[in-house]
Design an enzyme around this catalytic site. Structure first.
Site, PDB file in Angstrom:
ATOM      1  N   ASP A  83     -11.550-121.055  24.163  1.00 26.57           N
ATOM      2  CA  ASP A  83     -11.500-119.597  24.294  1.00 26.57           C
ATOM      3  C   ASP A  83     -12.742-118.982  23.665  1.00 26.57           C
ATOM      4  OD1 ASP A  83     -10.350-117.113  24.951  1.00 26.57           O
ATOM      5  OD2 ASP A  83      -9.488-116.913  22.944  1.00 26.57           O
ATOM      6  N   HIS A 178      -8.980-106.746  21.605  1.00 25.88           N
ATOM      7  CA  HIS A 178      -8.558-107.871  20.784  1.00 25.88           C
ATOM      8  C   HIS A 178      -7.830-107.360  19.540  1.00 25.88           C
ATOM      9  CE1 HIS A 178     -11.948-110.386  22.683  1.00 25.88           C
ATOM     10  NE2 HIS A 178     -10.803-110.829  23.145  1.00 25.88           N
ATOM     11  N   GLY A 179      -6.840-108.124  19.087  1.00 25.02           N
ATOM     12  CA  GLY A 179      -6.146-107.758  17.858  1.00 25.02           C
ATOM     13  C   GLY A 179      -5.146-106.644  18.072  1.00 25.02           C
ATOM     14  N   GLY A 207      -6.681-109.767  25.076  1.00 25.60           N
ATOM     15  CA  GLY A 207      -6.044-108.703  24.316  1.00 25.60           C
ATOM     16  C   GLY A 207      -4.639-108.406  24.809  1.00 25.60           C
ATOM     17  N   SER A 209      -1.901-109.109  23.297  1.00 20.86           N
ATOM     18  CA  SER A 209      -0.987-108.778  22.195  1.00 20.86           C
ATOM     19  C   SER A 209      -0.877-107.265  22.048  1.00 20.86           C
ATOM     20  CB  SER A 209      -1.507-109.364  20.874  1.00 20.86           C
ATOM     21  OG  SER A 209      -1.507-110.774  20.895  1.00 20.86           O
ATOM     22  N   VAL A 229      -2.946-114.215  24.574  1.00 20.75           N
ATOM     23  CA  VAL A 229      -2.161-113.747  23.430  1.00 20.75           C
ATOM     24  C   VAL A 229      -2.541-114.571  22.200  1.00 20.75           C
ATOM     25  CG1 VAL A 229       0.147-113.447  22.470  1.00 20.75           C
ATOM     26  CG2 VAL A 229      -0.241-113.053  24.920  1.00 20.75           C
TER      27      VAL A 229
END
Length: 284
Positions: A83, A178-179, A207, A209, A229
């Site tokens: 990744d 992201h995050g 992204g 999540s 995720v």
């Protein structure tokens, strides 16, 4: 079943049934076991992702051996991929190990991104593994404490980029992050639809999540075929570890500490996989 490429997993998705494959960052044995167990419970293949920053922490050989062993022992087809590969040496080593790769040239000027990605595709073709490229850049934090600038994917350039590089899938930037999202997420679905109209390879959303379920479903309806995720699993793992370690007396046996954290990751992975199935089932 066996270790497969990411391209082979995309080919399992039935036409006319909008659904996506869950791709999960795994950082050790417990994360890997939890994600594969979730795949078995939902009867849905998954992708195990090895984040490039984690290679310096745990080592490629260690992480890839755990992931590939888990994939080969599963009753489902499972893919393993690098990744956000930015270092050509890491990418080359993954390809040599039979691991698909996501090459991240998104911070480079367009032509340099094309050149890097095309080089990786040529290397991967010889080894029989798949390549995901990225056009556009995401804000937020990945596996390092750094925040990236955000540049949305241009639909016309996306079509050209896919054609010139020969990638098997394309990661896009449409407002995903992201995050954890610092403000309510807004995905540019019209941009996604335009990309889908112009690009023939599967489209990936990093992204995955912290997105509202309805927004994830809408993204799938508009063409997303893979959700990444990472953060949701890390939060579940650490929160459960903290809960257990805060007990008095403090447990210290691995099944009581790492085992319960693994269960927390499993539960989140199951929820995500079922969300990405979007009400459909996969015949294997």
């Amino acid at each position: 079943m066996s270790l497969v490429t990411t391209k082979q997993l995309y080919q399992l998705l039935p036409a006319g049934q909008p659904m996506a494959i869950g791709a999960f960052n795994v950082h050790n044995m417990e994360y890997t076991q939890a994600v594969v167990q979730a795949a078995e419970a939902t009867r849905m293949p998954v992708i195990l992702m090895l984040g490039e920053p984690m290679l310096e922490f745990a080592g490629l050989e260690m992480l890839s051996t755990i992931a590939k062993t888990a994939a080969r022992r599963s009753s489902l087809p499972i893919a393993v991929t690098l990744d956000h590969g930015k270092k050509l040496d890491n990418i080359r080593r993954c390809i040599q190990l039979g691991i698909s790769v996501m090459v991240d040239g998104s911070a480079l000027p367009y032509e340099e991104n094309v050149q890097l990605t095309r080089t990786v595709v040529e290397m991967a073709r010889e080894a029989g593994v798949s390549v995901e490229g990225e056009l556009g850049s995401l804000a937020g934090i990945e596996d390092v404490e750094a925040e990236a600038m955000e540049f949305f994917t241009d639909p016309d350039l996306a079509a050209e980029f896919a054609a010139r590089t020969g990638i098997d899938s394309l990661a896009v930037a449409i407002g995903n992050c992201h995050g954890k999202y610092l403000r309510p997420p807004v995905l540019d679905m019209e941009r996604l639809r335009r990309i889908r109209e112009k690009v023939t390879v599967p489209i990936v959303l990093h992204g995955g999540s912290d997105l509202p379920p309805d927004m994830s479903r809408e993204a799938i309806e508009n063409g997303i075929r893979k959700f990444n995720v990472g953060t949701d699993l890390k939060y579940a793992f650490c929160q459960e570890m903290k809960r257990v370690l805060d007990q008095d007396p403090m447990p210290f046996q691995p099944p009581r500490t790492l085992g319960t954290a693994r269960e927390a990751v499993y539960r989140v992975a199951c929820q995500k996989i079922r969300l990405f199935q979007n009400g459909h089932t996969l015949t294997l």
